[in-house]
Design a protein around this motif. Sequence first.
Motif, mmCIF file in Angstrom:
data_model
loop_
_atom_site.group_PDB
_atom_site.id
_atom_site.type_symbol
_atom_site.label_atom_id
_atom_site.label_comp_id
_atom_site.label_asym_id
_atom_site.label_seq_id
_atom_site.Cartn_x
_atom_site.Cartn_y
_atom_site.Cartn_z
ATOM 1 N N GLN A 88 33.712 34.950 33.240
ATOM 2 C CA GLN A 88 32.335 35.710 32.819
ATOM 3 C C GLN A 88 32.487 37.077 33.698
ATOM 4 O OE1 GLN A 88 29.816 32.360 34.445
ATOM 5 N NE2 GLN A 88 28.601 33.032 32.569
ATOM 6 N N ILE A 89 33.339 37.281 34.434
ATOM 7 C CA ILE A 89 33.251 38.696 35.100
ATOM 8 C C ILE A 89 34.814 39.232 34.677
ATOM 9 C CG2 ILE A 89 31.641 37.876 36.939
ATOM 10 C CD1 ILE A 89 35.554 38.468 37.953
ATOM 11 N N SER A 90 35.753 38.635 34.285
ATOM 12 C CA SER A 90 37.021 39.055 34.043
ATOM 13 C C SER A 90 37.249 40.205 33.105
ATOM 14 C CB SER A 90 37.899 37.904 33.216
ATOM 15 O OG SER A 90 37.233 37.765 32.045
ATOM 16 N N ASP A 91 36.280 40.489 32.038
ATOM 17 C CA ASP A 91 36.314 41.677 31.366
ATOM 18 C C ASP A 91 36.025 42.989 32.190
ATOM 19 O OD1 ASP A 91 37.230 40.527 29.188
ATOM 20 O OD2 ASP A 91 35.407 40.569 28.038
ATOM 21 N N ASP A 92 34.884 42.891 33.174
ATOM 22 C CA ASP A 92 34.529 43.871 33.934
ATOM 23 C C ASP A 92 35.595 44.045 35.012
ATOM 24 O OD1 ASP A 92 32.200 44.307 32.765
ATOM 25 O OD2 ASP A 92 30.984 43.124 34.074
ATOM 26 N N PHE A 93 36.210 43.097 35.527
ATOM 27 C CA PHE A 93 37.337 43.175 36.553
ATOM 28 C C PHE A 93 38.503 43.822 36.051
ATOM 29 C CE2 PHE A 93 41.051 41.488 38.272
ATOM 30 C CZ PHE A 93 41.075 42.164 39.834
ATOM 31 N N LEU A 94 38.834 43.455 34.753
ATOM 32 C CA LEU A 94 40.142 43.991 34.205
ATOM 33 C C LEU A 94 39.824 45.600 33.793
ATOM 34 C CD1 LEU A 94 41.671 41.328 32.102
ATOM 35 C CD2 LEU A 94 42.254 42.013 34.256
ATOM 36 N N THR A 95 38.900 45.910 33.273
ATOM 37 C CA THR A 95 38.380 47.100 32.892
ATOM 38 C C THR A 95 38.400 48.209 34.476
ATOM 39 O OG1 THR A 95 36.935 46.383 31.052
ATOM 40 C CG2 THR A 95 36.601 48.628 32.154
ATOM 41 N N PHE A 96 38.023 47.857 35.370
ATOM 42 C CA PHE A 96 37.977 48.322 36.657
ATOM 43 C C PHE A 96 39.178 48.749 36.954
ATOM 44 C CE2 PHE A 96 37.449 48.868 41.209
ATOM 45 C CZ PHE A 96 36.663 49.631 41.371
ATOM 46 N N ILE A 97 40.220 47.787 37.048
ATOM 47 C CA ILE A 97 41.516 48.143 37.795
ATOM 48 C C ILE A 97 42.469 48.669 36.620
ATOM 49 C CG2 ILE A 97 41.037 45.989 38.988
ATOM 50 C CD1 ILE A 97 43.336 44.612 37.213
ATOM 51 N N GLU A 98 41.995 48.965 35.133
ATOM 52 C CA GLU A 98 42.886 49.373 34.197
ATOM 53 C C GLU A 98 43.530 50.762 34.543
ATOM 54 O OE1 GLU A 98 42.841 50.388 29.526
ATOM 55 O OE2 GLU A 98 40.984 49.775 30.555
ATOM 56 N N GLY A 99 44.658 50.760 34.483
ATOM 57 C CA GLY A 99 45.462 52.342 34.852
ATOM 58 C C GLY A 99 45.544 52.622 36.208
ATOM 59 N N ALA A 100 45.059 51.592 37.220
ATOM 60 C CA ALA A 100 45.353 52.044 38.414
ATOM 61 C C ALA A 100 46.609 51.368 39.116
ATOM 62 C CB ALA A 100 43.973 51.740 39.410
ATOM 63 N N THR A 101 46.936 51.609 40.260
ATOM 64 C CA THR A 101 47.902 50.877 41.073
ATOM 65 C C THR A 101 47.134 50.278 42.049
ATOM 66 O OG1 THR A 101 49.478 52.663 40.802
ATOM 67 C CG2 THR A 101 50.050 51.260 42.882
ATOM 68 N N LEU A 102 47.518 48.745 42.177
ATOM 69 C CA LEU A 102 46.749 47.902 42.978
ATOM 70 C C LEU A 102 47.432 47.948 44.298
ATOM 71 C CD1 LEU A 102 45.879 44.925 40.520
ATOM 72 C CD2 LEU A 102 44.724 47.019 40.897
ATOM 73 N N VAL A 103 46.445 48.179 45.406
ATOM 74 C CA VAL A 103 47.020 47.896 46.867
ATOM 75 C C VAL A 103 46.746 46.678 47.167
ATOM 76 C CG1 VAL A 103 47.043 49.128 49.272
ATOM 77 C CG2 VAL A 103 46.796 50.553 47.190
ATOM 78 N N ILE A 104 47.351 45.565 47.805
ATOM 79 C CA ILE A 104 47.242 44.447 48.112
ATOM 80 C C ILE A 104 48.007 44.012 49.592
ATOM 81 C CG2 ILE A 104 46.740 42.023 47.546
ATOM 82 C CD1 ILE A 104 46.892 42.892 44.716
#
Length: 230
Positions: free
Chosen positions: A72-88
């Motif tokens: 239920q939150i996956s679309d919002d999550f994927l939209t938020f990180i789209e085009g970014a480099t993830l720092v983990i």
Amino acid sequence: MERLIALDTETTGILPKEGHRIIEVGAVEILNREITGTEFHKYIQPNRTVGDSVNIHGISDKSLINKPQFEQISDDFLTFIEGATLVIHNAPFDLGFINNELQIMGVDKKIENLCPIIDTLEISKKKRPGRMHGMDALSRHFNINTEARFTVNELKNKIKHHGALSDAQILAEIYLAMTGGQSILFQESSNTESQISDPILVKKNIANKGNIKVIYANNKEIDLHNNFFK
């Protein structure tokens, strides 16, 4: 324009293959090396009990009642990180859980195929072999104040629970500190280069060359030096 996302998750356990799931996602935006204040944060219903993991994050089964499932939150999550480099920090752990959630949804793609990944744990290991690389250790090293992100009760009882958003906030600061140039993290010895190359000091030494007394080692001192490692 460089857009980074510092990302962290909290889970019910260590291994997705044992049925453990994500219960919290926190992400913090970094734009052109500035923390913007734009964040993504969700608690998630894992469809199982949190078990002993509550001792790590403090998130109880009761607090997750009526929370959305990951799908239920996956679309919002994927939209938020789209085009970014993830720092983990310790990327395989978080990526493994996120990819597991996507797989449960029937999504064949993996996060690392959608976004470049920076693992701050690996950066620390390469730059500081043999030292502690946990986020708590790095926070202390960089003098990053983490107490502001814990509740009064936690501080009073000396119990600090980890949260995905609070850890993502801390991670954003750690990443900026460890990649900010010549940092004390990666230079354990003092930097004397500026003193040695200072033209004023060089000129002063040349001018006083005749007054510099040179004391040579005697035979006993030479023998001690040569046999020191024998």
